[in-house]
Design an enzyme around this catalytic site. Structure first.
Site, short mmCIF file in Angstrom:
data_model
loop_
_atom_site.label_atom_id
_atom_site.label_comp_id
_atom_site.label_asym_id
_atom_site.label_seq_id
_atom_site.Cartn_x
_atom_site.Cartn_y
_atom_site.Cartn_z
N GLY A 29 0.82 -0.94 -0.03
CA GLY A 29 -0.08 0.13 -0.03
C GLY A 29 1.11 1.36 0.11
O GLY A 29 2.14 0.91 -0.32
N ASN A 30 0.04 2.65 0.27
CA ASN A 30 1.27 3.70 0.10
C ASN A 30 0.25 4.88 1.14
O ASN A 30 -1.01 4.34 1.92
CB ASN A 30 0.96 4.78 -1.00
CG ASN A 30 -0.14 4.46 -1.65
OD1 ASN A 30 -1.02 5.69 -1.25
ND2 ASN A 30 -0.56 3.74 -3.08
N ARG A 31 0.86 5.85 1.24
CA ARG A 31 0.30 6.49 2.25
C ARG A 31 -0.40 7.68 1.91
O ARG A 31 -0.70 8.34 2.81
CB ARG A 31 1.49 7.01 3.12
CG ARG A 31 2.73 6.76 3.84
CD ARG A 31 3.89 6.75 4.20
NE ARG A 31 4.77 6.35 4.79
CZ ARG A 31 4.82 6.01 5.76
NH1 ARG A 31 4.63 6.00 6.52
NH2 ARG A 31 5.86 5.02 6.15
#
Ligand code: C5P
Length: 224
Positions: A29-31
């Protein structure tokens, strides 16, 4: 003025960040928080638009008066955006879409073994923004009148942004400088909006609604 200048317009906004499953419990995933996409949705509603928000893994309540489609992966986001874009006047891709996903998803939880970890093979995700622009360019469907993207850059912000705008074929590209307490997870943003047929617009650090309204200010005159 700005009031109701999107009345009768349908807009599609993507927000948040995709998750690419490794196994039933793990993902890449990412932020991205989704805050900028949600600010775009709220400001569009305030200006009278009919808004579809494609939200990837966002922990925010649904904004009032918005159709929210919740998705997880890039492929799900792609399907939702393409379906909604068929009836849209403008599409703004604010979501952070994973460039890669695991080539295979394990059906059961990957176990720790004495043999050590297996590498995770990745495969490329489609570039949804570029695909949308390319279909329109070829005279296909969907063909929203305005297509906008976001790009987070850490260096050579303007040069990289210009090249990306041209490569993707979109009308507007909001280029963020990331870092220094900006962009991810914060209520503020600072950006330069690159315009395919005009001069760039600089937006100094301000709440994400301010940048959202600048985006709509640039979208409105490009609608017939
Ligand atoms: O190439 P980059 O990820 O920097 O481009 C960012 C823009 O492209 C964003 O608007 C993002 O939503 C969109 N994008 C996409 N599909 C991808 C990767 C990015 O639509 N696979």
């Amino acid at each position: 003025g700005r009031e109701r200048d999107l009345a009768g317009r349908r807009v599609v906004i993507s927000a948040g960040g995709t998750r690419e499953a490794i196994d039933p419990v793990r993902y890449i995933g990412n932020r991205s928080s989704g805050l900028q996409g949600y600010a775009l949705a709220r400001t569009a509603v305030a200006r009278g638009a009919e808004v579809t928000l494609v939200a990837a893994n966002v922990a925010l309540p649904d904004p009032a008066g918005v159709t929210v489609l919740r998705v997880e992966s890039a492929l799900e986001l792609r399907a939702a955006v393409f379906e909604a874009a068929a009836r849209a006047d403008a599409v703004v891709m604010a979501a952070a879409v994973a460039d890669f996903r695991p080539a295979e998803r394990s059906g059961s939880k990957i176990k720790k073994t004495s043999a050590g970890p297996e590498p995770i093979r990745l495969t490329e995700n489609p570039d949804i923004l570029a695909e949308l622009c390319e279909r329109r360019r070829q005279g296909g469907e969907p063909a929203p009148e305005v297509i906008a993207g976001f790009a987070a850059e850490t260096d050579d912000v303007l040069a990289n942004g210009r090249a990306k705008l041209a490569r993707k074929g979109c009308d507007l590209l909001v280029v963020n400088q990331v870092g220094e307490g900006l962009a991810f997870g914060t209520p503020d943003n600072a950006a330069v909006v690159l315009v395919a047929d005009g001069e760039p617009v600089e937006v100094p650090r301000a709440p994400k609604e301010v940048l959202a309204d600048v985006v709509w200010d640039l979208v409105v005159p490009r609608l017939s």
